[in-house]
Design a protein around this motif. Structure first.
Motif: not given
Length: 639
Positions: A356, A358, A432-433, A436, A469, A472-473, A476
């Motif tokens: 991933r 960023y 991906r999960a 995370d 959290a 991160m959202a 992303g």
């Protein structure tokens, strides 16, 4: 860096050394560990190695010592460092904690704070009665004092210095294969015409020579391993000592060290366990372990072998001993590498790799002064500038997708990105999960720009400063383009600085698409109190075609200040990517090129040469002679 005069070892000599350690005579085979007895543990660490090793199937490699250990011990097929560069990787090995949990340890050459209440593996082994020695590299990326945690640290560190009757854990580090050794050709049995190049590289003399030198360096390192094993046998300790050989991170050939592909993260590791300790092995001698192992598992494994409880800070699992448990995944990361900022997270199960990005607006191949001392990188960029690369080879110099997915069995060179193909949607969702969940579980600090409040194992737990959290959202959404520029611009008024930073980053990534939000961005820039956010906004505004003069003046002022070098470096990186707009800042950039801070100096020297037109890929930006003088003077954290 000490001069290496070790001879290349013959296959017969290497096998004698391995046989001396691993002799399985009837008498030795009858030995059994006694109640309360503990094994000695020897780590022989090499630097910057992919599995260019015969035991891993490389037919060009001449590594008889490693091959011999693998035949009598365990070969780990899918072993990974947790960062594709040494200092963050060593932090994780020493502490058992992911470097991105304790920022700025996630950056290359930083000084993270490690709480004294938490113990490193040598401290825990000392408390359990082991004599622990390290010969001699530290490079731990934090404020741990090596002399405090080891019984004996430095060139004199050796099991021979232990008190009588004490079990030992000894580390020896060999720099024979270090990146810096690639800057001059290493002659040997492998010549440039013999090597096969991966398809993502052009076929040039410099790249061929780098590959040939690397094979020859590996052979020299293998000879050093043989010498150390012979020394162990001569001391009569072979029957009582578990031997690990591993490399501190992946290789140094182009697109390996510093990059989150297998070349940067996949290492070689073999472990030999004497007969009396075979009950601690998860498989029979000569076996391959295919489940993923990463270096975050090394400290828990040591403690398991020594019968020491594993503290909560250590997130890995033992792969030897009575507590051995296989991992499903191995995780890796990249943030700042030398003078260049990037942000990647990755996970592999040994078959699939997910990455991933960023900061997808930055190319994979950002110029790095030390890295570009290698002829391979010089040749690669020269071919790029001349337009001689095909699409696969030229990708390195382009910007990145948000997500990458590779089938390592079908595509070991990680060329065909499967992240967007419907047939692989299930694999993508699974990895991906997993990534995370991992980032939340370890409380990944990497979203905090270097030097901003909230970095650290303890400080980052303050949810008012760093609501992970939520951050991160937002990050992303920003990096993937899921949120519109208007939605990101609204977040510039958020009360949390890290959220504002990632909103600004998303607008920077959007580039010209952010132009309709120019007014909101300018108002936010004027009102912003964090220079980390303002630097990002300044670059975003310039790329969105705002009037550059006041923004460049601001970035130049950040370069000129010397109180916080990460801000200087972030501003220099922003100026590097705004092109001709940076030209009015030339005097300040030229002054920064004289800085005593290595990364500020290198970034400024590069940008100066680009702006004055003198840059070529072969132009030395890094001051290699200065580094050698510092090393000769005994300075720490060099090379």
């Amino acid at each position: 860096m000490s001069k290496d005069n070790s001879p290349q070892v013959t296959r017969r000599g290497a096998m004698r050394a391995v046989a001396a350690v691993a002799a399985s005579t009837a008498a030795t085979g009858a030995l059994a560990a006694q109640p309360g007895e503990r094994p000695n543990i020897l780590w022989i660490v090499s630097e910057d190695n992919n599995p260019y090793v015969g035991a891993y199937g490389d037919r060009l490699a001449h590594t008889p010592t490693i091959d011999g250990l693998a035949k009598k011990g365990l070969l780990f097929r899918n072993v990974y460092s947790n960062a594709p560069v040494c200092a963050p990787s060593r932090f994780g090995i020493l502490t058992g904690t992911y470097p991105e949990s304790c920022a700025p340890a996630n950056h290359m050459r930083a000084n993270a704070h490690w709480p004294r209440e938490l113990k490193t593996y040598p401290e825990l082994l000392r408390q359990a009665g082991y004599f622990v020695s390290n010969n001699s590299k530290t490079d731990y990326n934090c404020d741990i004092e090596p002399e405090r945690i080891w019984d004996l640290q430095g060139g004199a560190g050796h099991w021979r210095r232990r008190p009588a009757g004490k079990p030992f854990m000894a580390v020896f580090n060999h720099e024979t294969t270090h990146e810096s050794r690639l800057f001059q050709p290493t002659p040997g049995r492998v010549t440039p015409d013999m090597v096969s190049l991966p398809p993502f590289l052009p076929d040039t003399p410099g790249i061929r020579q780098d590959f040939a030198s690397y094979y020859n360096m590996m052979e020299k390192m293998d000879g050093q391993l043989a010498a150390r094993l012979a020394e162990l046998a001569a001391d009569g300790l072979a029957d009582d000592t578990i031997v690990f050989h591993y490399s501190d991170n992946g290789g140094v050939l182009p697109r390996s060290k510093r990059y989150c592909y297998d070349e940067g993260l996949r290492c070689e590791m073999v472990v030999y366990v004497p007969p009396k300790w075979r009950h601690l092995m998860p498989a029979a001698p000569g076996s391959e372990i295919k489940s993923p192992v990463s270096f975050i598992d090394l400290a828990p494994t040591l403690l398991a072998l020594a019968g020491v409880a594993q503290p909560a800070q250590m997130r890995g699992r033992p792969f030897l001993g009575e507590r051995a448990a296989p991992q499903r995944y191995a995780f890796g990361m990249r943030n700042r590498m030398d003078e260049r900022y990037d942000f990647q997270r990755t996970v592999t199960d040994g078959r699939w790799r997910y990455i991933r990005n960023y900061m997808p607006h930055r190319p994979w191949g950002q110029h790095q002064a030390f890295e570009w001392l290698a002829k391979g990188y010089q040749d690669w960029e020269t071919a790029h500038r001349a337009g001689r690369l095909n699409a696969v080879q030229d990708r390195f110099f382009q910007t990145k997708p948000f997500e990458e997915l590779y089938d390592l069995h079908a595509d070991p060179h990680e060329i065909a990105n499967l992240a967007g193909t419907p047939a692989h949607a299930a694999q993508l969702a699974r990895l991906r999960a997993a990534l995370d969940a991992h980032m939340v579980a370890i409380h990944d600090n990497g979203f905090i720009p270097e030097g901003m409040a909230g970095e650290g194992l303890v400080a980052s737990r303050n949810a008012a400063i760093y609501p992970l959290a939520r951050v991160m959202a937002v990050a992303g959404d920003a990096a993937s383009g899921r949120k519109s520029p208007a939605q990101l611009a609204a977040l510039l008024r958020d009360g949390v600085a890290v959220v504002r930073y990632w909103a600004a980053m998303g607008l920077l990534i959007a580039g010209a698409r952010a132009a309709p939000q120019m007014g909101a961005m300018q108002a936010a820039f004027a009102a912003e109190t964090s220079d980390h956010v303002r630097i990002c906004l300044a670059e975003a505004l310039i790329r969105a075609k705002a009037a550059p003069a006041p923004l460049v003046d601001y970035l130049a002022a950040q370069v000129a200040q010397q109180a916080a070098w990460p801000l200087q470096l972030q501003a220099l990186n922003a100026l590097t990517y705004v092109g001709e707009a940076a030209r009015p800042a030339t005097p300040v950039i030229a002054q920064a090129a004289q800085s005593n801070q290595e990364y500020v100096r290198n970034a400024a020297r590069y940008l100066t040469s680009v702006l004055d037109g003198s840059y070529t890929p072969a132009k030395p930006i890094f001051d290699y002679e200065r580094m050698m003088r510092r090393m000769a003077a005994g300075e720490k954290g060099v090379a």
